[in-house]
Design an enzyme around this catalytic site. Structure first.
Site, PDB file in Angstrom:
ATOM      1  N   GLU A  40      56.248  14.449  18.580  1.00 24.31           N
ATOM      2  CA  GLU A  40      57.232  14.623  17.511  1.00 24.31           C
ATOM      3  C   GLU A  40      58.084  15.811  17.945  1.00 24.31           C
ATOM      4  O   GLU A  40      57.629  16.953  17.920  1.00 24.31           O
ATOM      5  CB  GLU A  40      56.526  14.905  16.178  1.00 24.31           C
ATOM      6  CG  GLU A  40      57.492  15.210  15.032  1.00 24.31           C
ATOM      7  CD  GLU A  40      56.748  15.674  13.769  1.00 24.31           C
ATOM      8  OE1 GLU A  40      55.629  15.188  13.504  1.00 24.31           O
ATOM      9  OE2 GLU A  40      57.303  16.541  13.064  1.00 24.31           O
ATOM     10  N   ARG A  94      64.427  21.635  15.486  1.00 29.67           N
ATOM     11  CA  ARG A  94      64.539  23.065  15.188  1.00 29.67           C
ATOM     12  C   ARG A  94      65.309  23.773  16.289  1.00 29.67           C
ATOM     13  O   ARG A  94      65.595  24.965  16.183  1.00 29.67           O
ATOM     14  CB  ARG A  94      63.151  23.688  15.060  1.00 29.67           C
ATOM     15  CG  ARG A  94      62.400  23.138  13.893  1.00 29.67           C
ATOM     16  CD  ARG A  94      61.029  23.722  13.769  1.00 29.67           C
ATOM     17  NE  ARG A  94      60.216  22.827  12.979  1.00 29.67           N
ATOM     18  CZ  ARG A  94      58.936  22.997  12.727  1.00 29.67           C
ATOM     19  NH1 ARG A  94      58.319  24.050  13.213  1.00 29.67           N
ATOM     20  NH2 ARG A  94      58.271  22.128  12.011  1.00 29.67           N
ATOM     21  N   THR A 127      61.282  17.439  11.789  1.00 26.09           N
ATOM     22  CA  THR A 127      62.167  18.386  11.100  1.00 26.09           C
ATOM     23  C   THR A 127      63.571  17.796  10.925  1.00 26.09           C
ATOM     24  O   THR A 127      64.573  18.485  11.081  1.00 26.09           O
ATOM     25  CB  THR A 127      62.235  19.755  11.834  1.00 26.09           C
ATOM     26  OG1 THR A 127      60.951  20.091  12.362  1.00 26.09           O
ATOM     27  CG2 THR A 127      62.658  20.850  10.876  1.00 26.09           C
ATOM     28  N   LYS A 183      53.929  12.281   5.457  1.00 26.72           N
ATOM     29  CA  LYS A 183      53.439  13.480   6.122  1.00 26.72           C
ATOM     30  C   LYS A 183      52.980  14.448   5.033  1.00 26.72           C
ATOM     31  O   LYS A 183      53.738  14.720   4.090  1.00 26.72           O
ATOM     32  CB  LYS A 183      54.575  14.099   6.943  1.00 26.72           C
ATOM     33  CG  LYS A 183      54.276  15.475   7.517  1.00 26.72           C
ATOM     34  CD  LYS A 183      55.400  15.935   8.433  1.00 26.72           C
ATOM     35  CE  LYS A 183      55.146  17.339   8.940  1.00 26.72           C
ATOM     36  NZ  LYS A 183      55.979  17.677  10.092  1.00 26.72           N
TER      37      LYS A 183
END
Ligand code: 3PG
Length: 212
Positions: A42, A46, A69, A129
């Protein structure tokens, strides 16, 4: 989420959460993951390197690469255009979920409350999640949520590591566990391929031992 991706993630049971500072670190990281026995990542949005890093890893063809993210519909587009096979968002974002669906990729929105899980269900999802797992009640909270939400699968992430992995993998409602412990940002940046491969292999061995 699309069955094949869910099946692959739940088969591996671990999702390495990666922060890549440089695109050049993507290829060595992919090798470390594959060689360590966990061809999954994943790659978090960021850093500015995320889309190109996803492309590098996806182009290999042997790593199940997703984007993490992901906060906006535009980022969904950038991720999917780069080859991301799934989208992960820290919260229950309708915009992210709808764009992922439009683009035909599975999406794992963050959900840690009954209301958030219910929102995900209403948006047609059955896998979320659970983030940030450690500070949101941990495995006990997932077990409590799984009681009313019997068909929901959780991917706890945030504060999970070798010492508490067993608490999560023991739960039938946990499809996989995400974490950065096997892909530390500083080791990836240092090009420590052997070290990362070793951490990945250790994580795989531990998850295999803990498999209920
Ligand atoms: C995430 O983005 O899912 C988390 O930051 C990963 O959490 P961890 O670093 O505690 O594993």
């Amino acid at each position: 989420m699309a069955d094949d991706v869910l099946t692959q993630l739940s088969t591996h049971r671990l999702v390495p959460v990666v922060v890549l500072d440089e695109v050049a670190d993507a290829a060595p990281l992919a090798s470390a993951l594959v060689d360590g026995g966990l061809p999954v990542a994943e790659v978090t949005f960021r850093t500015a390197a995320a889309p190109d890093a996803i492309r590098v890893m996806a182009d290999r063809g042997d790593v199940l690469v997703g984007a993490g993210t992901v906060l906006t519909a535009a980022q969904v587009d950038r991720a999917v255009d780069a080859g991301a096979r799934y989208i992960v968002s820290p919260g229950t974002s309708r915009a992210v979920i709808e764009r992922a669906r439009e683009r035909g990729v599975p999406v794992l929105p963050g959900a840690v409350t009954a209301t958030e899980v219910q929102t995900a269900l209403e948006l047609g999802l059955d896998t979320v999640k659970f983030f940030p797992a450690g500070s949101s009640g941990g495995a006990a909270a997932i077990a409590a949520l799984a009681a009313p939400f019997t068909g929901v699968a959780f991917v706890p992430t945030g504060g999970v590591g070798p010492t508490n992995l067993h608490e999560y993998l023991a739960l039938p409602s946990v499809a996989a566990v995400g974490g950065s412990w096997m892909v530390p940002r500083d080791r990836v940046r240092a090009g420590d391929v052997d070290g990362v491969r070793s951490l990945v292999a250790d994580a795989v061995a531990l998850a295999t031992r803990l498999r209920p």
